[in-house]
Design a protein around this motif. Structure first.
Motif, short mmCIF file in Angstrom:
data_model
loop_
_atom_site.label_atom_id
_atom_site.label_comp_id
_atom_site.label_asym_id
_atom_site.label_seq_id
_atom_site.Cartn_x
_atom_site.Cartn_y
_atom_site.Cartn_z
N THR A 1 149.32 -29.82 52.54
CA THR A 1 149.46 -28.44 52.06
C THR A 1 148.31 -28.05 51.14
OG1 THR A 1 150.77 -29.07 50.13
CG2 THR A 1 151.97 -28.61 52.18
N LYS A 2 147.35 -28.96 50.92
CA LYS A 2 146.23 -28.71 50.01
C LYS A 2 144.93 -28.57 50.80
CE LYS A 2 148.53 -31.31 46.47
NZ LYS A 2 149.23 -32.53 46.79
N ASP A 3 144.12 -27.58 50.41
CA ASP A 3 142.78 -27.45 51.00
C ASP A 3 141.87 -28.54 50.46
OD1 ASP A 3 143.09 -25.29 52.65
OD2 ASP A 3 142.53 -23.83 51.15
N TYR A 4 141.90 -28.70 49.14
CA TYR A 4 141.08 -29.74 48.53
C TYR A 4 141.64 -30.12 47.18
CZ TYR A 4 138.87 -25.68 46.27
OH TYR A 4 138.64 -24.51 45.59
N VAL A 5 141.18 -31.27 46.69
CA VAL A 5 141.58 -31.82 45.40
C VAL A 5 140.30 -32.22 44.69
CG1 VAL A 5 142.83 -33.67 44.23
CG2 VAL A 5 143.78 -32.65 46.31
N LEU A 6 140.18 -31.84 43.41
CA LEU A 6 139.02 -32.25 42.60
C LEU A 6 139.50 -33.13 41.47
CD1 LEU A 6 137.19 -28.81 42.21
CD2 LEU A 6 136.73 -30.59 43.89
N HIS A 7 138.72 -34.15 41.16
CA HIS A 7 139.02 -35.05 40.06
C HIS A 7 137.86 -35.02 39.06
CE1 HIS A 7 142.51 -36.98 41.97
NE2 HIS A 7 141.84 -36.82 43.10
N ASP A 8 138.19 -34.98 37.76
CA ASP A 8 137.18 -35.03 36.69
C ASP A 8 135.98 -34.15 37.02
OD1 ASP A 8 138.71 -36.86 35.22
OD2 ASP A 8 137.98 -38.49 36.47
N PHE A 9 136.15 -32.85 36.92
CA PHE A 9 135.16 -31.90 37.38
C PHE A 9 134.86 -30.83 36.32
CE2 PHE A 9 139.22 -30.05 38.06
CZ PHE A 9 139.05 -28.71 37.78
N GLN A 10 133.82 -30.06 36.59
CA GLN A 10 133.48 -28.87 35.83
C GLN A 10 133.02 -27.80 36.81
OE1 GLN A 10 131.19 -28.95 32.12
NE2 GLN A 10 129.75 -27.51 33.04
N ILE A 11 133.57 -26.59 36.66
CA ILE A 11 133.18 -25.46 37.50
C ILE A 11 132.71 -24.34 36.58
CG2 ILE A 11 134.00 -23.64 39.06
CD1 ILE A 11 136.09 -25.62 40.08
N VAL A 12 131.57 -23.75 36.89
CA VAL A 12 131.07 -22.59 36.14
C VAL A 12 131.11 -21.39 37.08
CG1 VAL A 12 129.12 -21.59 34.90
CG2 VAL A 12 129.55 -24.05 34.75
N ALA A 13 131.94 -20.39 36.73
CA ALA A 13 132.05 -19.17 37.53
C ALA A 13 131.13 -18.10 36.93
CB ALA A 13 133.48 -18.67 37.54
N LEU A 14 130.42 -17.39 37.80
CA LEU A 14 129.49 -16.36 37.37
C LEU A 14 130.04 -14.97 37.66
CD1 LEU A 14 126.20 -17.98 38.74
CD2 LEU A 14 127.23 -18.25 36.48
N ASP A 15 129.65 -13.99 36.84
CA ASP A 15 130.06 -12.61 37.09
C ASP A 15 129.08 -11.95 38.06
OD1 ASP A 15 127.79 -11.96 35.60
OD2 ASP A 15 128.92 -11.34 33.82
N GLU A 16 129.23 -10.64 38.27
CA GLU A 16 128.39 -9.91 39.23
C GLU A 16 126.92 -9.91 38.83
OE1 GLU A 16 131.25 -8.48 37.87
OE2 GLU A 16 132.46 -8.98 39.59
N GLN A 17 126.63 -10.04 37.53
CA GLN A 17 125.24 -10.05 37.05
C GLN A 17 124.64 -11.46 37.02
OE1 GLN A 17 127.72 -8.34 35.13
NE2 GLN A 17 127.21 -6.52 36.30
N GLY A 18 125.42 -12.45 37.44
CA GLY A 18 124.93 -13.82 37.46
C GLY A 18 125.08 -14.54 36.13
N LYS A 19 125.83 -13.96 35.20
CA LYS A 19 126.06 -14.61 33.91
C LYS A 19 127.39 -15.35 33.95
CE LYS A 19 123.55 -11.30 31.09
NZ LYS A 19 123.62 -10.37 29.98
N GLU A 20 127.50 -16.37 33.12
CA GLU A 20 128.72 -17.17 33.06
C GLU A 20 129.90 -16.29 32.65
OE1 GLU A 20 130.57 -20.89 30.51
OE2 GLU A 20 128.66 -20.01 29.91
N SER A 21 130.97 -16.34 33.45
CA SER A 21 132.19 -15.61 33.07
C SER A 21 133.26 -16.58 32.62
CB SER A 21 132.71 -14.76 34.22
OG SER A 21 133.17 -15.56 35.27
N THR A 22 133.32 -17.78 33.21
CA THR A 22 134.31 -18.79 32.84
C THR A 22 133.79 -20.16 33.25
OG1 THR A 22 136.06 -17.23 33.43
CG2 THR A 22 136.72 -19.49 33.11
N THR A 23 134.05 -21.14 32.41
CA THR A 23 133.79 -22.53 32.77
C THR A 23 135.11 -23.26 32.67
OG1 THR A 23 131.51 -22.50 31.99
CG2 THR A 23 132.56 -24.65 32.13
N LEU A 24 135.38 -24.11 33.65
CA LEU A 24 136.63 -24.87 33.70
C LEU A 24 136.30 -26.35 33.79
CD1 LEU A 24 139.67 -25.42 34.17
CD2 LEU A 24 139.28 -24.84 36.58
N ARG A 25 136.95 -27.13 32.91
CA ARG A 25 136.86 -28.59 32.96
C ARG A 25 138.28 -29.14 33.01
NH1 ARG A 25 133.04 -28.93 27.76
NH2 ARG A 25 131.19 -28.04 28.68
N ALA A 26 138.50 -30.13 33.84
CA ALA A 26 139.84 -30.73 33.93
C ALA A 26 139.78 -32.04 34.70
CB ALA A 26 140.81 -29.77 34.64
#
Length: 188
Positions: free
Chosen positions: A38-63
């Motif tokens: 039922t899962k598309d994917y699983v990430l372990h010990d990761f960091q994701i940086v999401a960018l806004d429309e201007q290419g600037k950081e909007s959110t960073t997620l670590r877990a």
């Protein structure tokens, strides 16, 4: 029998045995997967940086763990740390025991021992808040909850029910049952 014939027979037996194992364990593999299907994917010990429309950081997620549901494309996260930049690029830190992210990434939910800590910037008093659950809207730089909240900063402690915050401007408001305790000596 020469060496070449013996090696050929050995390889043929090994290939047949490997094929038999693959066919024999085929059904076991899908039965053991169960929930993972039922899962598309699983990430372990990761960091994701999401960018806004201007290419600037909007959110960073670590877990330590993220699981994306195949059915609705939402994500469930174990002990997430969200870093939300303010207007100067300094980060608010939002944590919880668990988290959820909508399919479009426009809403985050933190639950269990939620904490928020203001950016650590010289000249700005550190501000913290604690609550049971929090909804965050990163594209709007907004967070809110209907739960009890405790906010602190040097010399000031506030509690209330319901909370709204603008992460860019660092403005917040407690919505009801507000109690404030001011200790002028602690602010120094």
């Amino acid at each position: 029998m020469n060496l070449r014939t013996a090696l050929g027979i050995g390889l043929l037996v090994a290939a047949a045995f490997t094929g038999w194992l693959a066919l024999h364990d085929r059904d076991k593999g899908t039965a053991e997967v169960g929930d993972d299907a039922t899962k598309d994917y699983v990430l372990h010990d990761f960091q994701i940086v999401a960018l806004d429309e201007q290419g600037k950081e909007s959110t960073t997620l670590r877990a330590p763990l993220l699981e994306r549901a195949r059915s609705d494309e939402t994500m469930n996260i174990t002990t997430p740390l969200f870093l939300l930049p303010d207007q100067d690029g300094n980060h608010w830190e939002l944590r919880g025991d668990s988290g959820w992210v909508s399919a479009k990434g426009d809403q985050l939910k933190l639950t269990g021992n939620v904490s928020g800590d203001s950016p650590k910037v010289a000249g700005t008093p550190p501000t913290t808040f604690r609550t049971d659950h929090l909804d965050v809207f990163p594209k709007e730089n907004r967070a809110k909850t209907d739960a009890r909240v405790t906010m602190t900063r040097p010399g000031l402690s506030q509690t209330g029910v319901g909370f709204e915050a603008d992460m860019k401007t660092r403005q917040y408001k407690l919505l009801s049952q507000v109690k404030t305790r001011y200790e002028p000596n602690a602010a120094r």
